[in-house]
Enzyme design. Structure first.
Site, short mmCIF file in Angstrom:
data_model
loop_
_atom_site.label_atom_id
_atom_site.label_comp_id
_atom_site.label_asym_id
_atom_site.label_seq_id
_atom_site.Cartn_x
_atom_site.Cartn_y
_atom_site.Cartn_z
N LYS A 24 -31.33 -45.02 -61.61
CA LYS A 24 -30.69 -46.14 -62.30
C LYS A 24 -30.79 -45.92 -63.80
O LYS A 24 -31.88 -45.73 -64.34
CB LYS A 24 -31.40 -47.43 -61.94
CG LYS A 24 -30.64 -48.29 -60.94
CD LYS A 24 -31.43 -49.52 -60.64
CE LYS A 24 -30.53 -50.69 -60.35
NZ LYS A 24 -31.30 -51.89 -59.99
O1 G3P Z 1 -29.85 -55.44 -58.58
C1 G3P Z 1 -29.97 -56.17 -59.74
C2 G3P Z 1 -30.79 -57.35 -59.52
O2 G3P Z 1 -32.08 -56.99 -59.17
C3 G3P Z 1 -30.79 -58.34 -60.61
O3 G3P Z 1 -30.87 -59.56 -60.02
O4 G3P Z 1 -31.42 -61.89 -59.76
O5 G3P Z 1 -32.54 -60.52 -61.54
O6 G3P Z 1 -30.14 -61.16 -61.75
P1 G3P Z 1 -31.27 -60.86 -60.84
#
Ligand code: G3P
Length: 229
Positions: A98
């Site tokens: 990533k």
């Molecule tokens: O895959 C990306 C994810 O982990 C981010 O999610 O909920 O932190 O916006 P969030």
């Protein structure tokens, strides 16, 4: 149109892949046992939340899921990212590195794509960012839908734009719909033809449930008792 889409998907064996977005080993184990998990995505926040060491987590994930596993670099220059990415890619054949969506990130992706290191360009919040990542040779791009929704934007709109753009030019870069917050996001991602939805365990657990299914099972079991033995 529907028939064309169907024939195309059937011919290429395409179906939206489901990745689990977590570093929680118990959750990954449980969901993998359902037989519907194609890969795992992690990020530094998720790794920190797990309370275990990075090595401990990744060694175990590779044993549980045989599919793409995204691990994130923390360097900020292209040089640092490439160095880290090469180390991560050396851990296991399923590693996808990533890389954050920055100019330095694009340079790193370009270098890594020539070395066949798989990359997932993360923190994508616009179709233009996705276009640049695809041009640099990213294996995946991850538009963050929920975080756009949080800002009052329609996050899924950029997925629609990216699907159109990649379709227009035949980019091989796959779209991972990320930052998913609820089951409706998953339905929207699948309707738009996203390649992958990376979903938190709690949302996958909501996808499997329906109160009418529970009521239906209960009634069938009750009625079965009335059948003469
Ligand atoms: O895959 C990306 C994810 O982990 C981010 O999610 O909920 O932190 O916006 P969030």
């Amino acid at each position: 149109m529907l028939i064309n889409n169907l024939l195309f998907s059937t011919f290429w064996g395409l179906v939206m892949k489901i990745f689990v977005d977590t570093a929680d080993l118990d959750e990954i184990r449980e969901l993998a046992s359902w037989g519907v998990i194609d890969g795992v995505t992690t990020n530094p926040t998720l790794i920190a939340k797990s309370g275990r060491s990075f090595k401990e987590i990744v060694d175990e994930i590779f044993k549980i899921v045989d599919g793409p596993i995204s691990l994130e670099v923390v360097g900020t220059t292209a040089e640092e990212m490439v160095k880290e990415a090469r180390q991560l890619a050396g851990i296991h054949r399923n590693v996808v590195v990533k890389i954050p969506m920055t100019a330095e990130g694009l340079k790193a992706v370009k270098t890594l794509s020539k070395e066949d290191v798989k990359t997932n360009v993360t923190l994508v919040f616009s179709a233009n960012q996705a276009l640049l990542a695809a041009k640099a040779g990213a294996t995946y791009v991850s538009p963050f839908i929920g975080r756009l929704d949080d800002m009052g934007h329609e996050g899924m709109q950029i997925v629609e734009e990216i699907v159109d753009i990649f379709g227009n030019y035949g980019f091989k870069t796959q779209i991972i719909v990320a930052s998913i917050r609820h089951p409706v996001h998953v339905v929207q991602a699948a309707r738009l033809g996203a390649d992958v939805a990376t979903i938190p365990p709690a949302v996958i657990k909501k996808m499997v449930k329906h109160s009418l299914t529970d009521v239906g099972i209960q009634r069938f079991l009750e009625d079965w008792k009335k059948v003469p033995k």
